[in-house]
Structures are given as C-alpha cells and as structure tokens.
Design a protein around this motif. Structure first.
Motif, PDB file in Angstrom:
ATOM      1  N   UNK A  75      40.197  46.516  36.722  1.00  0.00           N
ATOM      2  CA  UNK A  75      40.564  45.413  35.839  1.00  0.00           C
ATOM      3  C   UNK A  75      39.500  44.321  35.748  1.00  0.00           C
ATOM      4  N   UNK A  76      38.364  44.542  36.390  1.00  0.00           N
ATOM      5  CA  UNK A  76      37.257  43.618  36.248  1.00  0.00           C
ATOM      6  C   UNK A  76      37.244  42.471  37.233  1.00  0.00           C
ATOM      7  N   UNK A  77      38.342  42.257  37.936  1.00  0.00           N
ATOM      8  CA  UNK A  77      38.428  41.140  38.879  1.00  0.00           C
ATOM      9  C   UNK A  77      39.656  41.339  39.751  1.00  0.00           C
ATOM     10  N   UNK A  78      39.624  40.737  40.959  1.00  0.00           N
ATOM     11  CA  UNK A  78      40.836  40.719  41.770  1.00  0.00           C
ATOM     12  C   UNK A  78      41.600  39.406  41.601  1.00  0.00           C
TER      13      UNK A  78
ATOM     14  N   UNK B  72      38.016  46.096  46.036  1.00  0.00           N
ATOM     15  CA  UNK B  72      37.086  46.891  45.239  1.00  0.00           C
ATOM     16  C   UNK B  72      37.797  47.588  44.081  1.00  0.00           C
ATOM     17  N   UNK B  73      38.997  48.092  44.333  1.00  0.00           N
ATOM     18  CA  UNK B  73      39.710  48.844  43.309  1.00  0.00           C
ATOM     19  C   UNK B  73      40.173  47.960  42.160  1.00  0.00           C
ATOM     20  N   UNK B  74      40.674  46.778  42.450  1.00  0.00           N
ATOM     21  CA  UNK B  74      41.095  45.888  41.361  1.00  0.00           C
ATOM     22  C   UNK B  74      39.900  45.448  40.513  1.00  0.00           C
ATOM     23  N   UNK B  75      38.751  45.255  41.155  1.00  0.00           N
ATOM     24  CA  UNK B  75      37.536  44.936  40.388  1.00  0.00           C
ATOM     25  C   UNK B  75      37.146  46.114  39.495  1.00  0.00           C
TER      26      UNK B  75
ATOM     27  N   UNK C  82      32.068  36.993  52.435  1.00  0.00           N
ATOM     28  CA  UNK C  82      32.564  35.866  51.625  1.00  0.00           C
ATOM     29  C   UNK C  82      33.583  36.285  50.569  1.00  0.00           C
ATOM     30  N   UNK C  83      33.349  37.428  49.926  1.00  0.00           N
ATOM     31  CA  UNK C  83      34.283  37.845  48.877  1.00  0.00           C
ATOM     32  C   UNK C  83      35.646  38.186  49.464  1.00  0.00           C
ATOM     33  N   UNK C  84      35.657  38.892  50.593  1.00  0.00           N
ATOM     34  CA  UNK C  84      36.942  39.223  51.217  1.00  0.00           C
ATOM     35  C   UNK C  84      37.677  37.972  51.668  1.00  0.00           C
ATOM     36  N   UNK C  85      36.946  36.987  52.139  1.00  0.00           N
ATOM     37  CA  UNK C  85      37.588  35.741  52.563  1.00  0.00           C
ATOM     38  C   UNK C  85      38.139  34.980  51.358  1.00  0.00           C
ATOM     39  N   UNK C  86      37.390  34.991  50.245  1.00  0.00           N
ATOM     40  CA  UNK C  86      37.915  34.331  49.029  1.00  0.00           C
ATOM     41  C   UNK C  86      39.179  35.050  48.554  1.00  0.00           C
TER      42      UNK C  86
ATOM     43  N   UNK D 218      49.759  43.996  45.216  1.00  0.00           N
ATOM     44  CA  UNK D 218      50.368  45.260  44.804  1.00  0.00           C
ATOM     45  C   UNK D 218      49.427  46.429  45.087  1.00  0.00           C
ATOM     46  N   UNK D 219      48.125  46.262  44.754  1.00  0.00           N
ATOM     47  CA  UNK D 219      47.160  47.327  45.030  1.00  0.00           C
ATOM     48  C   UNK D 219      47.060  47.581  46.530  1.00  0.00           C
TER      49      UNK D 219
END
Length: 643
Positions: free
Chosen positions: A604-607, A598-601, A524-528, A551-552
């Motif tokens: 920076x706390x969120x994608x 995963x890296x943006x979370x 679900x998270x990847x789809x969002x 960008x990431x």
C-alpha cells in the motif's frame, strides 16, 4: 496501491432493489425454442386480492396488502420476481434438483440432496396446514404468472410450472452430508481440519434490552447480520388484516425463509449456533443377507434408491447416477466387510418449517411464540426475542438429539438395540435459555449460550454433553462489554453501539507488542512504526491510523503461533472478559512486526495509513472508505474484505 474491498452487509436492515436484476449470461446449452407470448394471459383471481406496486417505499421495500394468505403469498412471489426474477427461478429449480443443468458439475452434490428434499416435500405436503399451503401455492402462482407476462426478461425459457411442492421443498431438511463426509474421511484416516464452528465472520449479533434498560421504557431488539449482500435477504412487509402483519428479512425464492422480523406485538432475531445434530452408529450386517442388518434381535432390510441428475457438460447434457442406501435409522454413509455405519440426524426429513414460521409471524405474545418455536424446525439457530409486554428471552434452539450415551462426534457408537441410539429430542425446557434475566439484557454473537448474560451465567454441567464446548471469543466479549453495565439506552444509542469501531485484539496485545519491538530493535523506521501503534486509538474507524499495520501484524503472528503459544494468558472462564491477553511468543511477535512494516509498504506504499485508505466499499460507481474488521480481530461491527 492495492485496496481491500468490502464483501459483506454493512447494516442490519437490508434493502431489496426496486428493479429487476440484469439477466444472467445464457447457458451454452441450446435453449428450447421460445414459445410465442399468449395472445391472452388470464389474470389469476388471487392477483385481484393483493396490492404491491403502489405500496413500495422509496428504497423499493414492498409493503404487501392482501385479502387472504394465498394472496399474501402471491404478493411476495410477484414482488420477488419484479426484483430478482431469474434468481427466484434459479432457486426454485435448484430446489427441484435442476441446478446442474444450468451450471454444470459444480452443483451435482446439491442437486442430489435437493432431489431427496423435493421427494420428501411431495410425500408430506398434504400434512401441512392449509394456511401454510395457501401461502406457498400463492407464491408459486405468482412466479408462473410473472414468467408468462415477461417472457423476454429471461435468457432461457423457464416453463411456468412451479407448484407449492417446489416452494415447500426449499424448507425441507435432509441429513448432513458434510458430517457424513467427515466421518468417511476419518475412517479412511484423511483428517478434515475444518472448524464446525463455521467461518467466524459468517454469523450475526443479536441483542434484546428490557424496558428497564431503555430510555423509552419499551424493549429493544437488535440484529446485525454479517453475511454478504448476495446471501439472498429480501426485506418486506406483509399484511392480511386481522390475520397477519409482519415485517422482516425473508430469503429470495420463498415466503418462509425468515431469519428476523417483527409484528405489532413481538419480534425475534436469529444467530447461528453450530450444534451437532447427528450421530453415527455402527451396526452389524446380517451375515446371511447382505441387504439386511441385525437390530433389536431381528433382521432389518436396507432400502435402496437410485437417483440420476443431469448436468451441463460443455455443449451437451450428461448425467450421473448414485445409489442411496437407507435404513429406518438413517442413511448408510460407510460400509466395512461386516458393518454398516448409519448417520442418524435430527434434521433428516424435517418439513414443518412453513408451519412454524407462519405461527411465529402470527403470534401475539410470548406463550404463543414459544409454542410455535417448540416445533424446533429452525435446527441450528439461537433465537433472541422481545415483545410489547416488555419480555426479553433467549433460547439456544437446536434440534438436539437426546443421547443415551456420551457424544461421539469423531467416531461411531456401536449399537444393536433401540435403547442404545437416540430416539427423541432434548426437551425444549432443557435447552439453554433465559427469560427476563437480571441486568435487563440477553445477547448472542455466535458463541455457545453460557455467557448470554453475565449476571446469570449458565453452567455447562446443567446441560447435555452434546452442547458445544465452553468458549467466549473476542466478538462476544466485545458485545458483553457494550451491554453489561448500568447504561440506559435510546434506540439511537443502540444503533451507534452496533457500529462500535473498537478492535478488541489491539486492547489485549498492543502494549506488549510495542514494548517487545522497542526492546529488540533500534531501527528508526521500526521505532516510528511502534510510535504509530502506541498513539493509535485501537479503532478501525475509516480515518484511524495504525489499524492497517496492526491487522497485517496480527495475521502474520496468528499464522505462526497456535492456541498454546499465542497469548501470555489464554482465555479462562475465571476471567471471561479479560482474557486472552498478552503476547505469548515475543520473538515471533517481533519478527511479524518487522514483516508487517515491510509488507504494508510493499502493498500500500506506506505503513502510516488510515484504515479507510485501504478498506473500502466498492459497488458499481460507489467507492468510499469504511470502518469495521473481522471477528478474529475482536470487532463487533464485522466486515470481511477481498484484496
């Protein structure tokens, strides 16, 4: 939350500070005793022939009104000292090969090169025009006078003994040490993988629009540099009534380091063009005399010079000495048992830049301006031009050698006679150029000259073999997409387009990326996250959401693919503004997307972040969101950031 901080200039017009910079931290070397301020300081006569202080704008830009060119040079020198006193001194000292005394071994290489340039400046100074010498001597006199007046502003006492030679040395060219080092590495099988195209974010955009493309009916010239605030730009307006009336971006430390500007009749902008200006030649050593080589049927001596440079070494001064071996063809950059390898460079010893730039500043029309440019002392610049008469012009103005053989960038050409080496430059008329082309525009964004205008594409076959390979990167494509149309532009619209927030790479890859993620995952998270990208407007405006995640992803995907696998359709001359496009390796693309979420979370706390939540300008007490991205992402408004 970790933020990314802007490190480059935001706009084309750079503003000089009206206040002197804070003094640098003093050297750990014990400075010589500071002399007492003279009881009486004699005001140079030339100082009475120029007005500066009362003619600065509210932003600190000096408008220098002088009675003659020497006074104009004095005004430029004094205003630069007011704004950047210690930096001006440091740059002039560096031009004499004295930087390492202050900063240590890190400046040794530049000091050795500077010693050669300074010696050349002294040797040829008398051959420069009186006008050019007047400007440089006025500049040096202003620096010396300012130092005498402001002893306490300097952390160490710089002796006020600068001369026109020191100013001229900053505009002398020498042989390309990077090319020599690259050749030596290749001979020793240590490959240098660096790209001679330079950092794609170190460069500029330039446009010239003909009157037919503007609402005012006057030509428009635009330059948009992408270098750091610390690159040393200095904005100024210099007027000598009846002689000179020029406004431009100079460089701190001299009066002729001009990369863009205009007078009442014309203007020009420079963009880097990364030519190959040298060739290595393999010559036979004389078996009977080791300090000679064989050429043109005779024995030619190899000259020898020893250069010593002092440098700061903890609390003491140390020195390093090097031997420079030279031939009439150029410096010796490598030897074997029976061969020498000579780097023959078009820039080696060139010193006439002050004359060329002054003539460009004073030109009244295209013919006069071209006559100045034909000196070719700006060896690695595209020049984009517009004038009051409505002309627009572009030239790939490299000091290009006229080779009697195919270009051999990564190897040496064996030679035994003059006919086998280059001896002249490619004529100016044979360089890639366009005057008033169909469509009413010329543009350059640091790519080779062939797509300056899509209505008159230049064919590489018509030009020498030592031009760069045919290519058109995303920033250049973005530039052309903004211009190659039927639009009529106002000045305000040109400024707006200069700040285009589109990320062209997203236009080419996002659709395939979203489809690949949705096909490969049900998380679900990847789809969002894929929904966020689909809804994103493909811009890097400060409030736009989706660009941070893309960008990431792009950084990861690019690092794990190469030019043969990255795109479904690589760049092609058959579709220069439509390619590259499409994902070439969907497995790597999907893996990179999972990583990016995963890296943006983590960072920076969120994608789901706005671009400006992460990308910001921070300078002293300023902390604001900003739009723009790197050239590799296809931005025209190029900004580089530090984490």
């Amino acid at each position: 939350m970790s933020l990314r901080v802007l490190t480059v200039a935001l706009v084309a017009t750079l503003v000089a500070s009206s206040c002197a910079r804070a003094p640098e931290v003093p050297s750990p070397l014990s400075p010589p005793p500071r002399p007492m301020r003279p009881a009486t300081i004699v005001v140079p006569a030339v100082a009475h022939q120029v007005v500066i202080r009362l003619r600065r704008t509210e932003y600190g830009v000096p408008h220098i009104l002088a009675e003659n060119l020497a006074a104009a040079g004095f005004g430029m020198g004094y205003s630069q000292m007011e704004d950047y006193g210690q930096e001006v001194v440091n740059r002039l000292r560096a031009g004499r090969g004295e930087a390492a005394v202050r900063t240590g071994r890190v400046e040794l290489e530049s000091d050795f090169a500077a010693r050669e340039r300074h010696a050349r400046a002294i040797a040829v100074y008398h051959t420069l025009s009186q006008d050019a010498r007047d400007v440089m001597e006025g500049f040096a006199e202003a620096v010396n006078y300012y130092i005498s007046l402001h002893v306490d502003d300097f952390p160490e006492w710089p002796i006020p003994d600068f001369t026109g030679h020191d100013v001229a040395a900053r505009d002398v060219s020498t042989w390309n040490r990077r090319a020599a080092r690259r050749f030596r590495d290749l001979m020793e099988t240590v490959a240098d993988e660096s790209d001679d195209g330079g950092n794609p974010d170190d460069g500029s955009n330039a446009w010239a629009l003909a009157p037919s493309r503007t609402t005012s009916g006057a030509a428009i010239l635009m330059r948009n540099p992408h270098l750091a605030w610390t690159a040393g730009y200095y904005e100024a307006h210099v007027t000598v009534p009846g002689v000179l009336n020029f406004y431009g971006d100079f460089r701190i430390g001299g009066p002729f380091g001009i990369v863009c500007g205009f007078n009442e009749n014309l203007g020009w902008a420079t963009t880097n063009n990364y030519p190959t200006l040298e060739q290595v030649y393999e010559l036979d050593m004389d078996p009977e005399r080791p300090d000679h080589y064989l050429f043109d049927g005779g024995r030619v001596p190899i000259s020898h010079e020893t250069i010593t440079v002092d440098y700061q070494d903890g609390a003491v001064l140390s020195s390093e000495t090097r031997d420079i071996w030279r031939t009439p063809l150029g410096p010796v950059v490598h030897r074997s048992e029976d061969k020498i390898y000579v780097l023959r460079s078009t820039t080696d010893g060139e010193y006439r830049r002050p004359e060329q730039v002054l003539a460009m500043m004073q030109a009244h029309n295209l013919e006069q301006w071209q006559a100045a440019v034909k000196l070719r002392t700006l060896p690695s610049s595209n020049l984009t031009y517009a004038d009051r008469a409505g002309n627009i012009f572009y030239v790939w103005n490299a000091m290009l050698p006229r080779l009697p053989h195919l270009a051999a960038r990564d190897s040496a050409i064996s030679a035994s006679r003059t006919s086998e080496i280059w001896t002249t430059l490619v004529p100016f008329e044979n360089l890639p150029q366009l005057l008033n082309p169909e469509g009413g525009y010329v543009q350059n964004s640091n790519d080779p000259p062939f797509y300056t205008n899509l209505n008159e594409i230049l064919d590489p076959i018509d030009f020498p073999s030592n031009l760069p390979d045919l290519r058109l990167r995303l920033r250049s494509q973005h530039s052309l997409q903004l211009l190659d149309n039927d639009s009529i532009f106002s000045l305000e619209e040109v400024v707006r387009l200069k700040h285009s927030m589109r990320m062209l790479l997203a236009d080419r890859l996002k659709h395939d990326l979203v489809a690949a993620v949705r096909e490969a995952h049900t998380d679900p998270e990847l789809l969002r996250a894929s929904d966020l990208l689909e809804q994103w407007d493909n811009t890097v405006a400060a409030d736009s959401r989706g660009g941070v995640l893309f960008e990431a992803w792009a950084g990861r995907y690019t690092a794990n693919t190469d030019s043969t696998t990255r795109y479904r359709e690589p760049w092609s001359p058959a579709a220069p503004l439509q390619t590259p496009r499409g994902i070439g390796d969907t497995d790597v693309a999907v893996e990179a997307f999972v990583w990016a979420v995963a890296e943006t979370k983590r960072r920076w706390g969120s994608w789901d972040l706005a671009w400006g939540d992460v990308h910001r300008v921070r300078m002293e007490d300023v902390d604001v969101p900003v739009g723009g991205c790197t050239s590799g992402l296809g931005c025209f408004r190029v900004l580089s950031f530090e984490d």
